[in-house]
Design a protein around this motif. Structure first.
Motif, PDB file in Angstrom:
ATOM      1  N   SER A  81       1.580-107.614 -15.333  1.00 52.38           N
ATOM      2  CA  SER A  81       1.217-106.041 -15.412  1.00 52.38           C
ATOM      3  C   SER A  81       0.904-105.567 -17.258  1.00 52.38           C
ATOM      4  O   SER A  81       0.827-104.475 -16.979  1.00 52.38           O
ATOM      5  CB  SER A  81       1.887-105.625 -14.457  1.00 52.38           C
ATOM      6  N   HIS A  82       1.722-105.889 -17.807  1.00 52.53           N
ATOM      7  CA  HIS A  82       1.688-105.790 -18.874  1.00 52.53           C
ATOM      8  C   HIS A  82       1.629-106.643 -20.355  1.00 52.53           C
ATOM      9  O   HIS A  82       1.664-107.678 -20.072  1.00 52.53           O
ATOM     10  CB  HIS A  82       3.276-105.128 -19.033  1.00 52.53           C
ATOM     11  N   LEU A 101     -10.366 -99.516 -13.305  1.00 50.46           N
ATOM     12  CA  LEU A 101      -9.503 -98.177 -14.545  1.00 50.46           C
ATOM     13  C   LEU A 101     -10.176 -97.816 -15.147  1.00 50.46           C
ATOM     14  O   LEU A 101     -11.075 -97.559 -15.415  1.00 50.46           O
ATOM     15  CB  LEU A 101      -8.504 -99.545 -15.109  1.00 50.46           C
ATOM     16  N   PRO A 102      -9.938 -96.429 -15.079  1.00 46.16           N
ATOM     17  CA  PRO A 102      -9.951 -95.639 -16.583  1.00 46.16           C
ATOM     18  C   PRO A 102      -9.677 -96.605 -17.690  1.00 46.16           C
ATOM     19  O   PRO A 102      -8.615 -96.821 -18.015  1.00 46.16           O
ATOM     20  CB  PRO A 102      -8.815 -94.461 -16.475  1.00 46.16           C
ATOM     21  N   ALA A 103     -10.395 -95.907 -18.686  1.00 46.85           N
ATOM     22  CA  ALA A 103     -10.432 -96.249 -20.090  1.00 46.85           C
ATOM     23  C   ALA A 103      -9.865 -95.601 -21.381  1.00 46.85           C
ATOM     24  O   ALA A 103     -10.460 -95.057 -21.677  1.00 46.85           O
ATOM     25  CB  ALA A 103     -11.543 -97.201 -20.784  1.00 46.85           C
ATOM     26  N   THR A 104      -8.599 -95.579 -20.415  1.00 43.83           N
ATOM     27  CA  THR A 104      -8.051 -94.214 -21.335  1.00 43.83           C
ATOM     28  C   THR A 104      -6.329 -95.147 -21.554  1.00 43.83           C
ATOM     29  O   THR A 104      -6.096 -96.696 -21.439  1.00 43.83           O
ATOM     30  CB  THR A 104      -7.069 -93.449 -20.373  1.00 43.83           C
ATOM     31  N   GLY A 105      -6.050 -94.429 -22.616  1.00 48.20           N
ATOM     32  CA  GLY A 105      -4.649 -95.386 -23.724  1.00 48.20           C
ATOM     33  C   GLY A 105      -4.208 -94.941 -25.093  1.00 48.20           C
ATOM     34  O   GLY A 105      -5.309 -94.003 -25.557  1.00 48.20           O
ATOM     35  N   ASN A 106      -3.687 -96.317 -26.418  1.00 46.17           N
ATOM     36  CA  ASN A 106      -3.316 -95.729 -26.903  1.00 46.17           C
ATOM     37  C   ASN A 106      -4.358 -95.695 -27.774  1.00 46.17           C
ATOM     38  O   ASN A 106      -4.633 -97.344 -28.115  1.00 46.17           O
ATOM     39  CB  ASN A 106      -2.154 -96.082 -27.290  1.00 46.17           C
ATOM     40  N   PHE A 107      -4.808 -94.765 -28.928  1.00 44.09           N
ATOM     41  CA  PHE A 107      -6.407 -95.440 -29.114  1.00 44.09           C
ATOM     42  C   PHE A 107      -6.843 -94.573 -30.680  1.00 44.09           C
ATOM     43  O   PHE A 107      -5.483 -93.221 -30.676  1.00 44.09           O
ATOM     44  CB  PHE A 107      -7.936 -94.695 -28.164  1.00 44.09           C
ATOM     45  N   ARG A 130      -1.292-102.347 -16.845  1.00 47.58           N
ATOM     46  CA  ARG A 130      -1.059-101.193 -17.589  1.00 47.58           C
ATOM     47  C   ARG A 130      -1.422-101.536 -19.294  1.00 47.58           C
ATOM     48  O   ARG A 130      -1.300-102.698 -19.088  1.00 47.58           O
ATOM     49  CB  ARG A 130       0.831-100.838 -17.988  1.00 47.58           C
ATOM     50  N   GLN A 131      -1.449-100.848 -20.155  1.00 49.97           N
ATOM     51  CA  GLN A 131      -2.198-101.509 -20.893  1.00 49.97           C
ATOM     52  C   GLN A 131      -3.023-101.761 -20.951  1.00 49.97           C
ATOM     53  O   GLN A 131      -3.236-103.078 -22.353  1.00 49.97           O
ATOM     54  CB  GLN A 131      -1.322-101.282 -21.726  1.00 49.97           C
ATOM     55  N   MET A 132      -3.917-101.954 -19.965  1.00 45.29           N
ATOM     56  CA  MET A 132      -5.641-102.722 -20.424  1.00 45.29           C
ATOM     57  C   MET A 132      -6.440-101.896 -21.297  1.00 45.29           C
ATOM     58  O   MET A 132      -6.721-103.266 -21.764  1.00 45.29           O
ATOM     59  CB  MET A 132      -5.695-102.689 -19.246  1.00 45.29           C
ATOM     60  N   PHE A 133      -6.034-100.875 -21.453  1.00 45.51           N
ATOM     61  CA  PHE A 133      -7.223-100.678 -22.789  1.00 45.51           C
ATOM     62  C   PHE A 133      -6.271-100.077 -23.887  1.00 45.51           C
ATOM     63  O   PHE A 133      -5.599 -99.392 -23.580  1.00 45.51           O
ATOM     64  CB  PHE A 133      -8.309 -99.329 -22.518  1.00 45.51           C
ATOM     65  N   GLY A 134      -7.009 -99.495 -25.413  1.00 44.21           N
ATOM     66  CA  GLY A 134      -5.957 -99.279 -26.285  1.00 44.21           C
ATOM     67  C   GLY A 134      -5.154-100.247 -26.640  1.00 44.21           C
ATOM     68  O   GLY A 134      -4.661-101.400 -26.235  1.00 44.21           O
ATOM     69  N   ASP A 135      -3.987 -99.876 -27.470  1.00 44.67           N
ATOM     70  CA  ASP A 135      -2.614-101.162 -27.880  1.00 44.67           C
ATOM     71  C   ASP A 135      -3.445-102.340 -28.407  1.00 44.67           C
ATOM     72  O   ASP A 135      -3.104-102.574 -29.938  1.00 44.67           O
ATOM     73  CB  ASP A 135      -1.953-100.875 -27.060  1.00 44.67           C
TER      74      ASP A 135
END
Ligand SMILES: [Fe+2]
Length: 429
Positions: free
Chosen positions: A227-228, A325-331, A351-356
């Motif tokens: 998941s992470h 999934l929405p392409a949202t995250g820590n960018f 979780r955290q598939m996009f960003g980070d």
């Protein structure tokens, strides 16, 4: 600085063409990144793989001058004819170029002269963008903008590498990180996917790089994804268990890389009185156990997966799992400038598939079935690099938000780790 970056979405003022608004937005975002850099910061090159910030500023500008203005504007006079030699990266079709490892020798043009070059090209481009474009012209300009966003990320990772060489460990952005929300993150868990005959690759709707297509079918056996992404806490266990000293965990090339380079931890990690610290864009910071591990090579990701008794996901598994999934995250727009702990305690979800962190996959960077490079010199953009590199997915904490999508294929050599690279585990179901 990143905190003053423009918002990720672009709403053109009334009567302003959308592509012009996008152009202004992307070009201004690049300049915001260098607002606090000195000419020296922007000139020095810390290794062959990295480029000076000044070179990024000029090369992205050259791209528009070479491929758009020179081709479109009758009797176009280049701002400086020598820039074609200095700021061509790897386009054989354009001609000879300044050697990559010597980009740091360019004390001239100065940073101010490079910024003036940008302004002159921007004036010409904005005049051109007031008029209607053919689909082909618009596609080339859009490619130039996505190219510039790639260089925004490289500019930041190259500055981090440069500043890490300085014993003073200067912070690129000294403001403290916003406090992390104190909720416990969901415990990492395995999530099952049925697989089957699925489609991956870009469908041609909206922008994509040529290497993201054609869309095609692949068969996936049932699989599981974690998941992470792997956390620093999990990486501590790998180190404490002797992971870096156990030849049996490593690919042959990886073990040689570990031995030849004395690798004992992710890049930028430093042990201080029993605690791990790491160089970040905010200077030296304690390694946060709950954040995704970053600055690891493919070799390290692969060895960790073997130590954990599982494997890396294939790029097809990753994309199939990420597709809805929405392409949202820590960018980059969030301004954290480093990976953060998961901020939501959501069980049963990826979780955290996009960003980070960019996530290494076990897939070599190869052409999809039926791949044809774009026509013309820009056909050199992706296709000619399809040898000996591995695919990474999902974007990082310094990727512009509007730059990423589920089909995006990033690629680096297995030993490289100065990008914000991390790992998510996979296994058979
Ligand atoms: Fe480039």
């Amino acid at each position: 600085m990143p905190t003053s970056l423009l918002p990720a979405s672009v709403v053109p003022p009334p009567h302003e063409p959308a592509l012009l608004a996008q152009y202004r937005h992307v070009r201004a975002a690049t300049e915001a990144l260098v607002a606090d850099l000195s000419d020296a910061d922007a000139t020095v090159q810390s290794m062959d793989d990295a480029s000076p910030a000044k070179w990024h500023l000029a090369h992205t500008t050259w791209f528009f001058e070479e491929f758009v203005l020179a081709a479109r504007v009758p009797d176009y006079e280049p701002v400086d004819a020598q820039y074609r030699y200095l700021f061509n990266s790897y386009y054989e079709a354009v001609g000879a170029r300044h050697p990559r490892p010597r980009r740091g020798m360019l004390t001239r043009p100065t940073l101010d002269e490079v910024l003036a070059y940008r302004e002159a090209v921007d004036d010409a481009m904005q005049e051109l963008l007031q008029a209607a474009q053919t689909d082909e012209e618009a596609a080339l300009i859009e490619l130039g903008l996505h190219h510039e966003q790639q260089h925004q990320e490289l500019l930041l990772t190259d500055i981090l590498h440069l500043f890490a060489q300085n014993p003073l460990k200067p912070a690129y952005a000294p403001e403290p990180i916003a406090p992390v929300i104190a909720e416990p993150r969901a415990e990492p868990e395995w999530l099952r996917f049925e697989g089957g005959l699925v489609e991956i690759g870009h469908d041609g709707e909206g922008f994509a790089f040529d290497c993201e297509g054609p869309r095609h079918r692949v068969f996936l056996a049932p699989f599981q994804l974690r998941s992470h992404p792997v956390s620093n806490r999990e990486w501590f266990e790998f180190i404490e268990d002797g992971g870096y000293g156990s030849a049996g965990l490593w690919l042959s090339d990886g073990w040689r890389w570990v031995c030849d380079n004395g690798i004992e931890a992710p890049q930028y990690w430093e042990a201080r009185e029993g605690t791990w610290w790491q160089m970040t864009l905010r200077g030296m910071q304690p390694v946060d156990p709950e954040s995704p591990v970053t600055h690891i090579s493919f070799f390290e990701a692969d060895a960790f997966a073997r130590w954990a008794g599982c494997r890396l996901p294939t790029e097809a598994e990753w994309e199939h799992a990420a597709a809805r999934l929405p392409a949202t995250g820590n960018f980059v727009e969030g301004g954290a400038l480093r990976p953060l702990p998961d901020r939501q305690n959501t069980a049963g979800a990826l979780r955290q598939m996009f960003g980070d962190v960019w996530e290494w996959t076990g897939s070599a960077y190869l052409p999809y079935p039926g791949f044809r490079p774009s026509a013309g010199a820009v056909g050199e953009y992706n296709g000619k690099f399809m040898s000996s590199q591995m695919v990474l997915r999902g974007g990082s904490c310094v990727t512009p938000e509007s730059h990423i999508r589920a089909t995006y294929r990033n690629f680096f050599y297995p030993h490289q780790r100065w990008q914000f690279t991390g790992v998510r585990l996979a296994d058979e179901a």
